[in-house]
Design a protein around this motif. Structure first.
Motif, short mmCIF file in Angstrom:
data_model
loop_
_atom_site.label_atom_id
_atom_site.label_comp_id
_atom_site.label_asym_id
_atom_site.label_seq_id
_atom_site.Cartn_x
_atom_site.Cartn_y
_atom_site.Cartn_z
N ALA A 122 0.86 -1.19 0.00
CA ALA A 122 0.00 0.00 0.00
C ALA A 122 0.89 1.23 0.00
O ALA A 122 1.93 1.26 0.67
N THR A 123 0.49 2.23 -0.76
CA THR A 123 1.26 3.48 -0.84
C THR A 123 0.57 4.54 0.02
O THR A 123 -0.67 4.67 -0.02
N LEU A 124 1.38 5.28 0.80
CA LEU A 124 0.85 6.32 1.68
C LEU A 124 1.32 7.68 1.21
O LEU A 124 2.53 7.92 1.06
N ASN A 125 0.38 8.57 0.95
CA ASN A 125 0.69 9.98 0.70
C ASN A 125 0.45 10.72 2.01
O ASN A 125 -0.69 10.82 2.48
N ILE A 126 1.52 11.23 2.61
CA ILE A 126 1.45 11.79 3.97
C ILE A 126 1.70 13.30 3.92
O ILE A 126 2.60 13.78 3.20
N LYS A 127 0.90 14.01 4.68
CA LYS A 127 1.12 15.45 4.84
C LYS A 127 1.21 15.76 6.33
O LYS A 127 0.31 15.41 7.09
N VAL A 128 2.33 16.38 6.73
CA VAL A 128 2.55 16.73 8.13
C VAL A 128 2.44 18.26 8.25
O VAL A 128 3.18 19.00 7.58
N GLU A 129 1.53 18.71 9.12
CA GLU A 129 1.31 20.15 9.30
C GLU A 129 1.55 20.52 10.77
O GLU A 129 1.22 19.76 11.68
N ARG A 130 2.11 21.74 10.98
CA ARG A 130 2.35 22.24 12.35
C ARG A 130 1.48 23.47 12.57
O ARG A 130 1.33 24.31 11.69
N TYR A 131 0.96 23.53 13.80
CA TYR A 131 0.08 24.65 14.12
C TYR A 131 0.93 25.87 14.49
O TYR A 131 1.83 25.79 15.33
N VAL A 132 0.62 26.98 13.85
CA VAL A 132 1.27 28.25 14.12
C VAL A 132 0.19 29.24 14.54
O VAL A 132 -0.83 29.38 13.85
N SER A 133 0.42 29.89 15.68
CA SER A 133 -0.59 30.83 16.18
C SER A 133 -0.88 31.93 15.15
O SER A 133 0.01 32.35 14.41
N ILE A 134 -2.08 32.34 15.10
CA ILE A 134 -2.63 33.35 14.19
C ILE A 134 -2.78 32.79 12.77
O ILE A 134 -3.81 32.97 12.12
N VAL A 135 -1.78 32.04 12.29
CA VAL A 135 -1.81 31.52 10.91
C VAL A 135 -2.62 30.24 10.81
O VAL A 135 -3.38 30.01 9.86
#
Length: 202
Positions: A122-135
């Motif tokens: 199985a192939t995984l397309n991964i997106k990692v996001e970080r929370y930035v205040s205001i943005v």
């Protein structure tokens, strides 16, 4: 009239003579057969029909024994099952909600094989996001990886895992904070589902 009577008398004499002649002939025949000994014909007896016994078999009592098919017999052809490549994502998540810097996070997905052939990868397309205040959430990285050796048989449901090592810092900045993972699962070139999970790194 006298002539008629003469005719009748002559006729009567002829009839009587014939009767006497027949009687004498019959008596002579009987006398001849008794003297010569001519055998009297005996009737031929009619043969009685011969009864042929009907063949029969004795069926033994007890359990019936089923004999195997002779080795030379041609086996029936087995129906060829069609190839169906189908699967679905039935579960997902991470092993924890809170991690420390340097921990290894485990993202898992539960895949069900609804086809007729095993699933090996199985192939995984991964997106990692970080929370930035205001943005809000900002994309950090978007890796793609392939999980191999899954061996999910037809009708089977199996959990597959992806390990993510959380660094202590990234480009000199602490990795502590809130993160969101979005993982898209691809099997046989088809998107079978995706999920999101928020975690905290301390």
């Amino acid at each position: 009239m006298a002539e008629d009577r003469n005719y009748l008398t002559v006729a009567a004499l002829v009839v009587v003579g014939l009767v006497v002649l027949i009687a004498v002939a019959g008596a002579a025949y009987l006398l001849f057969t008794s003297l010569v000994g001519v055998p009297t014909p005996t009737p031929t007896p009619t043969p009685e029909p011969v009864m042929t016994p009907t063949p029969y078999a004795i069926i033994p009592s007890g359990p019936v024994t089923v004999t195997a098919t002779p080795s030379g017999a041609t086996p029936l052809p087995t129906a060829v099952q069609p190839v169906v490549k189908s699967s679905s994502l039935v579960g997902y998540g991470t092993d924890k909600d809170v991690y420390k810097r340097g921990d290894t996070a485990i993202a898992y997905m539960v895949i069900k094989n609804t086809g007729t052939v095993p699933i090996d990868e199985a192939t995984l397309n991964i997106k990692v996001e970080r929370y930035v205040s205001i943005v809000g959430y900002v994309n950090v990285q978007s890796p793609t990886t392939t999980l191999t050796g899954l061996n999910i048989k037809p009708g089977e449901t199996k959990r597959a895992e992806y390990l993510i090592t959380i660094p202590g810092d990234y480009e000199g900045v602490s990795t502590a904070g809130k993160y969101r993972f979005t993982i898209e699962v691809i099997v046989w070139g088809n998107n079978i589902g995706s999920f999101q999970k928020e975690v905290t790194v301390q």
